[in-house]
Design an enzyme around this catalytic site. Sequence first.
Site, PDB file in Angstrom:
ATOM      1  N   ALA A 108       0.831  -1.196   0.000  1.00  0.00           N
ATOM      2  CA  ALA A 108       0.000   0.000   0.000  1.00  0.00           C
ATOM      3  C   ALA A 108       0.869   1.250   0.000  1.00  0.00           C
ATOM      4  CB  ALA A 108      -0.916  -0.001   1.224  1.00  0.00           C
ATOM      5  N   CYS A 162      -3.298 -10.648   3.557  1.00  0.00           N
ATOM      6  CA  CYS A 162      -3.020  -9.491   4.408  1.00  0.00           C
ATOM      7  C   CYS A 162      -3.180  -9.859   5.884  1.00  0.00           C
ATOM      8  CB  CYS A 162      -3.956  -8.347   4.052  1.00  0.00           C
ATOM      9  SG  CYS A 162      -3.611  -6.828   4.968  1.00  0.00           S
ATOM     10  N   LYS A 190      -3.535 -14.762  -3.718  1.00  0.00           N
ATOM     11  CA  LYS A 190      -2.361 -14.789  -2.856  1.00  0.00           C
ATOM     12  C   LYS A 190      -2.816 -15.095  -1.449  1.00  0.00           C
ATOM     13  CE  LYS A 190       1.399 -12.033  -0.938  1.00  0.00           C
ATOM     14  NZ  LYS A 190       2.028 -10.695  -0.803  1.00  0.00           N
ATOM     15  N   ASN A 232       6.464 -16.725  -2.405  1.00  0.00           N
ATOM     16  CA  ASN A 232       6.601 -15.364  -1.880  1.00  0.00           C
ATOM     17  C   ASN A 232       7.205 -15.432  -0.491  1.00  0.00           C
ATOM     18  OD1 ASN A 232       4.389 -12.939  -0.452  1.00  0.00           O
ATOM     19  ND2 ASN A 232       6.180 -12.471  -1.653  1.00  0.00           N
ATOM     20  N   ARG A 264       8.432  -6.607  -0.402  1.00  0.00           N
ATOM     21  CA  ARG A 264       9.344  -5.659   0.225  1.00  0.00           C
ATOM     22  C   ARG A 264      10.731  -5.636  -0.419  1.00  0.00           C
ATOM     23  NH1 ARG A 264       9.791  -7.721   5.925  1.00  0.00           N
ATOM     24  NH2 ARG A 264       9.442  -9.708   4.846  1.00  0.00           N
TER      25      ARG A 264
END
Length: 361
Positions: A2, A85, A127, A188, A213
């Site tokens: 975000a 998330c 995801k 990931n 990241r």
Amino acid sequence: MAGITNAAYRRLCREQGAGLYVCEMITSRGLVEGDATTKQMLVFDELEDVRSVQLYGTDPAYVGKATEILCADYGVHHVDLNFGCPVPKVTRKGGGAALPWKRNLLGEILTAAVSAAARYGVPVTMKTRMGIDPEHLTYLDAGRIAEESGAAAIALHGRTAVQGYSGTADWAPIAELVEHVGIPVLGNGDIWEAADALRMVEETGAAGVVVGRGCLGRPWLFRDLAAAFTGTAGPGASGLVLPTLGEVRTMMYRHAELLSQHMGEERGCKEFRKHISWYLKGFSAGGDLRHALALVSSLAELERLLAELDGDEPFPTVVLGAPRGRQGSPRKRVVLPEGWLDDEDGTGLSLQEDADEVSGG
């Protein structure tokens, strides 16, 4: 990601190497109800010929309708559903990494999105994480449901929700999921350098990797990834062509320039401030200069300050492989709706998406 993967940053990364660059997460209800913030986030660069959007939602009807809007009105070529998330404001509503615990609900959401996208020939992926915590793992069921629902692929982050972004990602479940499903699995978690991506694919059998990241302050990571996967990386232990500080500052200015083109110069420069520490990590730039850069308000000011950096300074190899972005500590527990864990097969439809939910995670 975000506040990071806006149109400007996606353009910058695309200029570096091949890949699929996904828009910031938007909420399905926000899109369906015409929320202004959501619409502002659905901006694409003029050269963004493959439009990819990550969608969040807990209600199949909203997710299905939002998927249709993305395909019909925004010309999106790929929709990714976020079930990974871990932040409390998402999990407390049964969303994100909490949602796959409700297997029927997960299936209904996936089916609604896949059905809506199929009319436009658009693939839907998802995801997710390993689960809520070690006692409530969901990734194998999620993979099966994704395949049965017609999802094109599934990406697995090798952490649970309770871990947040702390510790080290566990890649073993990625390999297990590869053996468990017949659709492509993307890995990931802790892809900091191109060598990490090669090792993940080799160790897990994943069809590819998802970078989060790892690209903070490092848009050239995608150049390195493209070179590594095509076998064109240079000789040496890493095979990387590390940029000098002069090349990094050129990249920094380009980033701010693109942000200014999309948002206006004042807002674009303010948005760029958060990236300063990531770009300069490990370099010897002094504290006063870093502070001034973190307050920059115009491209002219940014150019002047960047000129003070030593362009010949070599890239600090000590930071290679080091985590970037948020890390923190594991949470004591994941915040969930009351009674969420009592019924694994339920739909959870008593939990409706809030009208004031904000896109962007």
